[in-house]
Scaffold this active site. Sequence first.
Site, PDB file in Angstrom:
ATOM      1  N   HIS A 111     -12.207  -5.450   8.075  1.00 37.41           N
ATOM      2  CA  HIS A 111     -12.752  -5.266   6.722  1.00 37.41           C
ATOM      3  C   HIS A 111     -14.027  -4.433   6.772  1.00 37.41           C
ATOM      4  O   HIS A 111     -14.838  -4.491   5.859  1.00 37.41           O
ATOM      5  CB  HIS A 111     -13.086  -6.620   6.074  1.00 37.41           C
ATOM      6  CG  HIS A 111     -11.887  -7.409   5.645  1.00 37.41           C
ATOM      7  ND1 HIS A 111     -11.114  -8.111   6.528  1.00 37.41           N
ATOM      8  CD2 HIS A 111     -11.330  -7.594   4.422  1.00 37.41           C
ATOM      9  CE1 HIS A 111     -10.133  -8.717   5.872  1.00 37.41           C
ATOM     10  NE2 HIS A 111     -10.226  -8.413   4.589  1.00 37.41           N
ATOM     11  N   GLU A 168       0.831  -1.204   0.000  1.00 37.10           N
ATOM     12  CA  GLU A 168       0.000   0.000   0.000  1.00 37.10           C
ATOM     13  C   GLU A 168       0.868   1.256   0.000  1.00 37.10           C
ATOM     14  O   GLU A 168       0.749   2.120  -0.876  1.00 37.10           O
ATOM     15  CB  GLU A 168      -0.962   0.009   1.204  1.00 37.10           C
ATOM     16  CG  GLU A 168      -2.168  -0.909   1.056  1.00 37.10           C
ATOM     17  CD  GLU A 168      -1.828  -2.380   1.293  1.00 37.10           C
ATOM     18  OE1 GLU A 168      -0.738  -2.665   1.817  1.00 37.10           O
ATOM     19  OE2 GLU A 168      -2.664  -3.237   0.945  1.00 37.10           O
ATOM     20  N   GLN A 199      -7.682  -2.292  -1.583  1.00 39.06           N
ATOM     21  CA  GLN A 199      -8.583  -3.450  -1.693  1.00 39.06           C
ATOM     22  C   GLN A 199      -9.746  -3.294  -0.701  1.00 39.06           C
ATOM     23  O   GLN A 199     -10.894  -3.540  -1.033  1.00 39.06           O
ATOM     24  CB  GLN A 199      -7.806  -4.728  -1.434  1.00 39.06           C
ATOM     25  CG  GLN A 199      -8.543  -5.951  -1.933  1.00 39.06           C
ATOM     26  CD  GLN A 199      -7.583  -7.070  -2.286  1.00 39.06           C
ATOM     27  OE1 GLN A 199      -6.938  -7.619  -1.400  1.00 39.06           O
ATOM     28  NE2 GLN A 199      -7.492  -7.396  -3.560  1.00 39.06           N
ATOM     29  N   PHE A 200      -9.422  -2.873   0.499  1.00 41.10           N
ATOM     30  CA  PHE A 200     -10.419  -2.464   1.500  1.00 41.10           C
ATOM     31  C   PHE A 200      -9.864  -1.199   2.154  1.00 41.10           C
ATOM     32  O   PHE A 200      -8.648  -1.077   2.339  1.00 41.10           O
ATOM     33  CB  PHE A 200     -10.598  -3.551   2.570  1.00 41.10           C
ATOM     34  CG  PHE A 200     -11.372  -4.753   2.092  1.00 41.10           C
ATOM     35  CD1 PHE A 200     -12.737  -4.881   2.359  1.00 41.10           C
ATOM     36  CD2 PHE A 200     -10.750  -5.754   1.364  1.00 41.10           C
ATOM     37  CE1 PHE A 200     -13.450  -5.990   1.902  1.00 41.10           C
ATOM     38  CE2 PHE A 200     -11.455  -6.859   0.905  1.00 41.10           C
ATOM     39  CZ  PHE A 200     -12.807  -6.983   1.178  1.00 41.10           C
ATOM     40  N   ALA A 201     -10.754  -0.284   2.525  1.00 37.84           N
ATOM     41  CA  ALA A 201     -10.299   0.966   3.154  1.00 37.84           C
ATOM     42  C   ALA A 201      -9.432   0.678   4.379  1.00 37.84           C
ATOM     43  O   ALA A 201      -8.509   1.431   4.692  1.00 37.84           O
ATOM     44  CB  ALA A 201     -11.492   1.818   3.558  1.00 37.84           C
ATOM     45  N   ASP A 202      -9.714  -0.430   5.049  1.00 33.60           N
ATOM     46  CA  ASP A 202      -8.962  -0.784   6.262  1.00 33.60           C
ATOM     47  C   ASP A 202      -7.447  -0.814   6.020  1.00 33.60           C
ATOM     48  O   ASP A 202      -6.668  -0.469   6.900  1.00 33.60           O
ATOM     49  CB  ASP A 202      -9.405  -2.161   6.763  1.00 33.60           C
ATOM     50  CG  ASP A 202     -10.903  -2.245   6.946  1.00 33.60           C
ATOM     51  OD1 ASP A 202     -11.365  -2.278   8.082  1.00 33.60           O
ATOM     52  OD2 ASP A 202     -11.626  -2.228   5.923  1.00 33.60           O
ATOM     53  N   PHE A 203      -7.058  -1.257   4.829  1.00 27.87           N
ATOM     54  CA  PHE A 203      -5.627  -1.467   4.581  1.00 27.87           C
ATOM     55  C   PHE A 203      -4.875  -0.165   4.305  1.00 27.87           C
ATOM     56  O   PHE A 203      -3.656  -0.156   4.172  1.00 27.87           O
ATOM     57  CB  PHE A 203      -5.426  -2.471   3.442  1.00 27.87           C
ATOM     58  CG  PHE A 203      -6.117  -3.787   3.739  1.00 27.87           C
ATOM     59  CD1 PHE A 203      -6.000  -4.358   5.001  1.00 27.87           C
ATOM     60  CD2 PHE A 203      -6.906  -4.412   2.798  1.00 27.87           C
ATOM     61  CE1 PHE A 203      -6.652  -5.544   5.305  1.00 27.87           C
ATOM     62  CE2 PHE A 203      -7.561  -5.596   3.100  1.00 27.87           C
ATOM     63  CZ  PHE A 203      -7.436  -6.166   4.354  1.00 27.87           C
TER      64      PHE A 203
END
Length: 656
Positions: free
Chosen positions: A459, A392, A414-418
């Site tokens: 997630h 990232e 891929q997901f905002a979390d990352f």
Amino acid sequence: MLSNSKYKELLYYLKLPRYIEERMLLLLRQGKISKWFSGIGQEAISVGTTYALEKDDYILPMHRNLGVFTTRNVNLDRLFCQLFGKQDGFTNGRDRTFHFGSKDDRIIGMISHLAAMLPVANGLALSFKMRKEKRIAVSFTGDGSTSEGDFHEALNIAAVWNLPVIFIIENNGYGLSTPVSEQYNCKNLVDKAVGYGMEGIQIDGNNVLDVFNTIKAVKKKILNGSGPVLIETMTFRIRGHEEASGIKYVPKELIEQWKKKDPILQFENYLLKNKIIKKNYIKTLESEFKNKIIPMIDKTLDAPEPSSTIDKELNNVYKKNTFKQISIQNKKVTSKRFIDAIRDCLFDKMDSDPKVLIMGQDIAEYGGVFKITEGFVDKFGHERVRNTPIIESGIIGTAMGLSIEGFKPIVEMQFADFVSVGFNQIVNNLAKTFYRWNQPINVTLRLPTGGGIGAGPFHSQSNESWFFHVPGLKLVYPSNPVDAKGLLLSSIDDENPVLFFEHKALYRSVKTDVSDSNYHIPIGKGKIINKGTSMTLITYGMGVVWAQNFIKKNSQYNTLIEIIDLRTLLPWDREMTFESIKRTNKVLILSEDNITGSIGAEISASISEFIFEYLDAPILRLGAIDTPVPFSPNIEKEIYMPVNRLDKAVKKLLEY
Ligand SMILES: Cc1ncc(C[n+]2csc(CCOP(=O)(O)OP(=O)(O)O)c2C)c(N)n1
């Protein structure tokens, strides 16, 4: 082989930074400057490298690379102003010493965060590769900084993408005080190259000709398609990390040993021995410096100090946009889901603007985990629809480099979390560059966000407020397909970094008529989506859907609740919000995000600070409870999410 005049010129460039530094050290002792990071003894690396490159190759120097600036012939008056923090420096006093870039000089300077510029070099290199230009990027790092994640991410990306970039490690024996024996466990730092599948070369960093010849040869190889190269230059830090910190921890004999290998001494002896110069040439150079440099430095000491106003500073955080707004054309509409609207915008934009490219994990053949870019690679190819390694931070830095060279990169998390793993690049590199040296960073990050899908704490997060506090970023968060399409186009065209939040649970659950052609919806403008008389409900994203469903189910509130969809969180539409509250006199702020430190907290504080006298009740905030997002759909829906508590909050406020 260099001609005699080139040898002489190289000696001039090698000695110039030493001369400047010695003057700086004197000024430091006199208390006229506050800090200095010395590159004495390491000049051959900066100078040999820069001398070997062409003017249009980019260099990304660090804090001991004065020789890069002087060998690139950066305007010395301006450079000294910058080093002294004066008004006419490259950052107008907004950042210190070497923390600046100058596109004219093809130099992209450092930020304090070590290794953060290495991925940026990849972006510049990628732009050359995509445009088939015969140029390279060269990025410097210290031995200590090779332990940082960005070093590894940058090398991996460069190797996987075969980028025209050189990474130079200046191994000077120490980090701040930490010796290399406590920094890494391989024999040589250059051994790391093989792990990334790239060539590694170790050279004597105190021999300017070795440096020069190596860079020349490596550049040639890279331009023939060899891919990136890691060069470890062996040198030593003769002085302290910065002058105040001293060198007590460095064994004296090491310093003595390395002083004998001084790069200037070595090169002068070489030139004298080979009869390329005579001793008096050295003297001539020194008196030339004395006559030229000292008056320049002295003059700069008296140059105007930075001065500004609050407005001027605030107006320098964002680049003013100049793109032409396309207004919404509803001649031909199609019923579209949220996800289709995003996909259509991306597809049209990719088709019409060759500067746009998308980078993300599994976005090419696989189409991304949410299938938004499915089919894109067939139409636009792998150059513009780039699968990335699982990296990232490095990719966000790469996007910054691309943007500096005029691209409009979009990065799909891929997901905002990352995004947490890319935090530094966003808050320190993307966000601050325009303020610091007026270079706009046109990067759009797409963040599939939010909960309600039973995906657990990693997630499902709403992490918009992590970034809300950061000047220089824009945060956009649509709640419906029409806004999603128009706001995404605005985000891509906006010359500032934009974080574009896409609620995953909205992707396939909402559908409306959307114009077939692309259009802009202005960033920073909220929308009243239901007119009401008795309270203003301020919300965004999924909260909008909750609010709409609520008044649909409880039609008695339809005319009472005015619903504002913020659409943009930073900058939020203060004017529209305040106007509404002045009419309704009561406020409920609803978010899926948990309450503490949320965006609602800031909005609430602003309301009470500026329009308190219009309020007939305390401001209410309704959001998720202050826990991580629970995995169990039952606990998430019934306990965590605020939607079930909406009814109670509305009643409480209306009855107040
Ligand atoms: C991410 C980060 N962590 C810590 C620091 C504090 N710091 C500044 S310079 C430095 C040492 C750097 O060592 P090295 O990379 O070997 O470069 P050198 O100063 O020796 O040239 C440290 C720890 C920083 N600037 N950035």
